[in-house]
Enzyme design. Structure first.
Site, PDB file in Angstrom:
ATOM      1  N   TYR A 146     -14.733   5.585 -51.548  1.00  6.12           N
ATOM      2  CA  TYR A 146     -15.384   4.393 -52.091  1.00  6.12           C
ATOM      3  C   TYR A 146     -14.462   3.763 -53.117  1.00  6.12           C
ATOM      4  O   TYR A 146     -13.942   4.449 -54.005  1.00  6.12           O
ATOM      5  CB  TYR A 146     -16.708   4.796 -52.751  1.00  6.12           C
ATOM      6  CG  TYR A 146     -17.482   3.653 -53.372  1.00  6.12           C
ATOM      7  CD1 TYR A 146     -18.116   2.700 -52.574  1.00  6.12           C
ATOM      8  CD2 TYR A 146     -17.597   3.545 -54.757  1.00  6.12           C
ATOM      9  CE1 TYR A 146     -18.842   1.665 -53.146  1.00  6.12           C
ATOM     10  CE2 TYR A 146     -18.326   2.511 -55.335  1.00  6.12           C
ATOM     11  CZ  TYR A 146     -18.948   1.576 -54.528  1.00  6.12           C
ATOM     12  OH  TYR A 146     -19.671   0.552 -55.085  1.00  6.12           O
TER      13      TYR A 146
ATOM     14  N   ASP B  95      -6.637   5.383 -56.319  1.00  5.21           N
ATOM     15  CA  ASP B  95      -7.843   4.954 -57.028  1.00  5.21           C
ATOM     16  C   ASP B  95      -8.277   6.119 -57.903  1.00  5.21           C
ATOM     17  O   ASP B  95      -8.887   7.090 -57.439  1.00  5.21           O
ATOM     18  CB  ASP B  95      -8.927   4.584 -56.003  1.00  5.21           C
ATOM     19  CG  ASP B  95     -10.203   4.109 -56.689  1.00  5.21           C
ATOM     20  OD1 ASP B  95     -10.367   4.383 -57.899  1.00  5.21           O
ATOM     21  OD2 ASP B  95     -11.033   3.483 -56.017  1.00  5.21           O
TER      22      ASP B  95
ATOM     23  N   LYS C  69     -14.146   3.725 -65.697  1.00  4.60           N
ATOM     24  CA  LYS C  69     -14.944   4.786 -66.311  1.00  4.60           C
ATOM     25  C   LYS C  69     -14.384   5.264 -67.661  1.00  4.60           C
ATOM     26  O   LYS C  69     -14.592   4.622 -68.668  1.00  4.60           O
ATOM     27  CB  LYS C  69     -15.161   5.925 -65.322  1.00  4.60           C
ATOM     28  CG  LYS C  69     -15.844   5.410 -64.018  1.00  4.60           C
ATOM     29  CD  LYS C  69     -16.462   6.499 -63.222  1.00  4.60           C
ATOM     30  CE  LYS C  69     -16.905   6.029 -61.843  1.00  4.60           C
ATOM     31  NZ  LYS C  69     -18.263   5.534 -61.777  1.00  4.60           N
TER      32      LYS C  69
HETATM   33  N1  HOZ Z   1     -20.909   4.351 -57.410  1.00  4.18           N
HETATM   34  C1  HOZ Z   1     -21.188   4.935 -58.655  1.00  4.18           C
HETATM   35  C2  HOZ Z   1     -20.736   6.330 -58.730  1.00  4.18           C
HETATM   36  N2  HOZ Z   1     -19.654   6.695 -57.981  1.00  4.18           N
HETATM   37  C3  HOZ Z   1     -22.648   4.851 -58.993  1.00  4.18           C
HETATM   38  C4  HOZ Z   1     -22.806   3.976 -60.152  1.00  4.18           C
HETATM   39  C5  HOZ Z   1     -24.201   3.822 -60.656  1.00  4.18           C
HETATM   40  O1  HOZ Z   1     -25.177   3.927 -59.934  1.00  4.18           O
HETATM   41  O2  HOZ Z   1     -24.291   3.509 -61.814  1.00  4.18           O
END
Ligand code: HOZ
Length: 425
Positions: free
Chosen positions: A143, A238, A266
């Site tokens: 992702y 990434d 993050k």
């Molecule tokens: N895609 C995010 C974690 N890999 C989730 C983010 C969220 O729901 O805040």
């Protein structure tokens, strides 16, 4: 009987799709309403009904120091009192960029943005601008945010809801996205064999963490480096999740593989919206105003967000025991799960990243990850939540731990795991 979280959820659903601002937070995959958080401190989060939980989500990674670390909060408060945004340069931007480069020397030049999605989207544009090629290679189950061209066989929330691809993305936007299998360099070589001269970059999560945590096999990342070099394409790591977490210098330090470009998010914002992309100077010089690749943002390099990032990175430098402590805590939990569930579960763990897949086989890629029993995960999640332990509400997200997690937190977590496994027998 409704509690405050349920009431807030009902109200939120009137205004926001699924009552949330990111799909996985809706808790659909674990068949219950989400918990609404009131505040946090150290390793704990507290919901609006007054329940306390040991937090293993840590805001999906940024909370590496634990919540409300005094130095970070005080610095942010200090910056706030001077103004929230100027849309003009501040010294924080340079300080953060310099710190990032210290952690990751491959980031010779970088640009600050606001989210991982933005970082990846922009890095790919820079890669295309630099190489003059259109195609990119990504991996099934990795992702990279929700930009159009990357919502192809994506992980995270898209996987949690069993819709790996999205409506609303024109085919024209994804026709240049080629999909290879994670941990399978042959699948990458095949794509390069066919499209080699058209491929601008390979983008990969060096440790996949959005189909649950899946470790790269030995030499996989080195293999990607070799293929990229052979075809004069770029390698993009990434490191939104692995950056500053797997090691101070992220996965590139951990595995000793140098990417051409890196995307960060993050932890770089220490809990505030902040991200970055960067890498080789000659590549980054194609970005405007130096070069012809346009990318911009009013709030990019925001003074408050950069403050949180700077303080967090400074503390990471000052706490030499941090990485071994968070790894030891994660390992303890991983070993407890293995011991308690035996071969019913596959535990993937590296550093402070971990996932427990409810499956009796090794999880090495997307195909094996999605075979895991998500209903068994949901039951486990709900049991743990009942014990005051907050895990990711999806089989396909990582477990995160922080420096604030105490030995007692880990012991309590391990006791709950052992008890649950015993009850299941
Ligand atoms: N895609 C995010 C974690 N890999 C989730 C983010 C969220 O729901 O805040």
């Amino acid at each position: 009987m409704y509690n405050e979280s349920d009431l807030l959820y009902e109200k939120s659903k009137r205004y926001m799709p699924g009552g949330v601002n990111s799909p996985v937070r809706a808790f659909y995959a674990v068949h219950r309403n989400p918990v609404f958080i009131d505040h946090a401190e150290g390793s704990k989060i507290y919901d609006v009904d007054g329940n306390e939980y040991i937090d293993y989500v840590c805001s999906w990674g940024p909370g590496i120091l634990g919540h409300c670390r005094k130095e970070v909060i005080e610095a942010v408060q200090g910056t706030c009192s001077k103004g929230l945004t100027f849309g003009a340069p501040t010294k924080n931007e340079y300080i953060l960029a310099e710190l990032v480069q210290e952690f990751m020397p491959s980031m010779e030049m970088l640009r600050l943005v606001n989210s991982g999605t933005e970082a990846v989207m922009s890095a790919i544009r820079a890669a295309r601008g630099f190489t003059g090629r259109d195609k990119i290679v990504k991996f099934r189950g990795c992702y990279h945010g929700h930009s159009d061209g990357l919502l192809v066989k994506a992980g995270s929330g898209a996987l949690t809801q069993s819709v790996p691809d999205s409506l609303g993305v024109p085919e024209d936007y994804t026709k240049h996205t080629l999909v290879a299998e994670y941990n399978d360099t042959t699948s990458v070589e095949k794509l390069f064999g066919e499209y080699g001269k058209e491929i601008a970059a390979i983008i990969v999560e060096p440790v996949a963490a959005n189909m649950g945590v899946v470790l790269p096999k030995e030499r996989f990342l080195q293999g990607l480096r070799r293929i990229a070099d052979q075809y004069h394409a770029l390698l993009i790591f990434d490191e939104v999740i692995t950056g500053f977490r797997l090691a101070p210098g992220g996965a590139q330090e951990y595995f000793g593989v140098k990417p051409d470009l890196t995307t960060l998010g993050k932890i770089i914002g220490g809990g505030m919206p902040m991200a970055a992309y960067g890498g080789r100077r000659d590549i980054m010089e194609v970005v405007a105003p130096l070069g012809g690749v346009y990318q911009a943002g009013t709030l990019s390099g925001n003074p408050v967000a950069t403050t949180a990032g700077i303080e967090t990175l400074k503390l990471l430098k000052q706490e030499p025991g941090l990485y071994s402590q968070i790894e030891a805590g994660t390992k303890k939990i991983a070993d407890t799960i293995r011991e308690a569930f035996g071969d019913k579960i596959c535990v993937n763990q590296i550093g402070s990243l971990m996932s427990a897949f409810f499956i009796n086989e090794q999880v090495v890629d997307y195909k094996s990850a999605v075979r895991s029993d998500t209903e068994a995960y949901a039951a486990y999640f709900n049991y743990m939540l009942g014990q005051g332990i907050y895990l990711a509400p999806s089989q396909f997200e990582a477990m995160f731990i922080s420096y604030a997690h105490s030995e007692e937190d880990i012991r309590r977590t391990c006791r709950a795991i052992t008890q649950y496994a015993a009850d299941m027998k």
